[in-house]
Design an enzyme around this catalytic site. Sequence first.
Site, PDB file in Angstrom:
ATOM      1  N   GLN A   1      70.905 -38.045   3.710  1.00 11.76           N
ATOM      2  CA  GLN A   1      69.829 -38.781   4.363  1.00 11.76           C
ATOM      3  C   GLN A   1      68.713 -37.863   4.852  1.00 11.76           C
ATOM      4  OE1 GLN A   1      70.178 -40.952   8.321  1.00 11.76           O
ATOM      5  NE2 GLN A   1      70.318 -42.683   6.906  1.00 11.76           N
TER       6      GLN A   1
ATOM      7  N   GLU B   1      31.879 -33.452  -2.111  1.00 13.18           N
ATOM      8  CA  GLU B   1      32.998 -32.507  -2.036  1.00 13.18           C
ATOM      9  C   GLU B   1      34.148 -33.043  -1.203  1.00 13.18           C
ATOM     10  OE1 GLU B   1      33.422 -28.117  -0.146  1.00 13.18           O
ATOM     11  OE2 GLU B   1      31.873 -28.321  -1.686  1.00 13.18           O
TER      12      GLU B   1
ATOM     13  N   ARG C   1      70.287 -30.378  -7.621  1.00 14.11           N
ATOM     14  CA  ARG C   1      70.893 -29.386  -6.735  1.00 14.11           C
ATOM     15  C   ARG C   1      72.083 -30.000  -6.002  1.00 14.11           C
ATOM     16  NH1 ARG C   1      72.059 -24.167  -5.364  1.00 14.11           N
ATOM     17  NH2 ARG C   1      71.827 -23.772  -3.123  1.00 14.11           N
TER      18      ARG C   1
END
Length: 392
Positions: A283, A246, A272
Amino acid sequence: MNFELDADSEEMRAMVVAFARRELAARKDAARTVFDPGDFRRRWRLAGAQGLVGGAVPVEYGGSGLDAVTSSVVMEALGYGTEDTGFAFSVAAHLFASLMPLVEFGTEEQKREWLPALCSGERIAAHAITEPEAGSDALNLRTRAERKGDEYVLQGSKCFTTNAPVADVFVVQAATEPNGGFFGLTAFIVEAGTPGLGVGPVYDKVGLRGSPTADVHFDGCVVPARQMLGAEGAGASVFSASMKWERVCLFAIYLGAMRRILESTIEYAGEREQFGSPIGGFQAVSHRIVDMTLRLESARLLLYKAAWQLTRGSRDEIAPALAKLAVSEAAVQLGLDAVQVRGGLGMVEGEAEAFLRDALPARVFSGTSEIQKNNVARALGLGDNRRPRRRR
């Protein structure tokens, strides 16, 4: 070292991604509605027919015989292909926490009886171990199993049991020797519908809502001794076997989901515009996305190293713990970054905030981040009073 997948693994990855996008898409309102067991089972049967729910199980018992590396490739593809990370989590919990311990500890009769239907998607499994007073302290169980002739009588309760509301078969951990430590626990295979076994209502969780979770109660639940998994007192070993699978293969789901969110974040930053320019050119945004990429790639390397070792039978405790720790912490931070890049849009219903909610539990289940650090520290010989000290 070769970091490329072979042709068969690449083909398998592409098939799983295509299948997940086509058949396992989350309902748009899935995060806000009551769990639908009918829809869950419908998708489960489809995943079973695709070989996803039993992939690591040997072929002779109905699985595909995949090793840990290939299983991780499949789980990563599943996480990448579907936005329903909860459903993918349920698949992995079924396979790695329940079926693989049965493969490793079950008798030939048990494997022939239980595994084929669990691999085909006909039946669903759950591993019940966590209790209200025994989370990280998994050896301190209050659920008891008292032997009476050829039967055991189970009494107690479990919590946070993945797949419990839909499970047909439970792998249950109980104390056969109270305060017996590592050798005080025993595992049992318990079929749903057994008198004395009850399942509580579905949890209303912050994330992984596509994975049903509930309490499980045992009130004089009688289990035949032939359904004991492994020897009496071997329950902790059964649990450890489930964890080694797991903590590596299950967390590959998050690698795929992180990749999906990273790609959509890069796309969003390129489209955008603010102040007349795409925000990806700023940046502050571009560096954040680089950090997201760094966390993903670092976690991926650690996970596949651990999977490679598991495939080769390594007993190293450090690699699985580091992999689980790196992936879970990276997932949460990547989710936060994805929301931040989107600004206000990231805080309303959408893939970024949904992923963040799905990532939060990753730092808790399968051993908390703090427990993983303890495991690594112990493996390094730190803070272990049982180790002999060097004389000065």
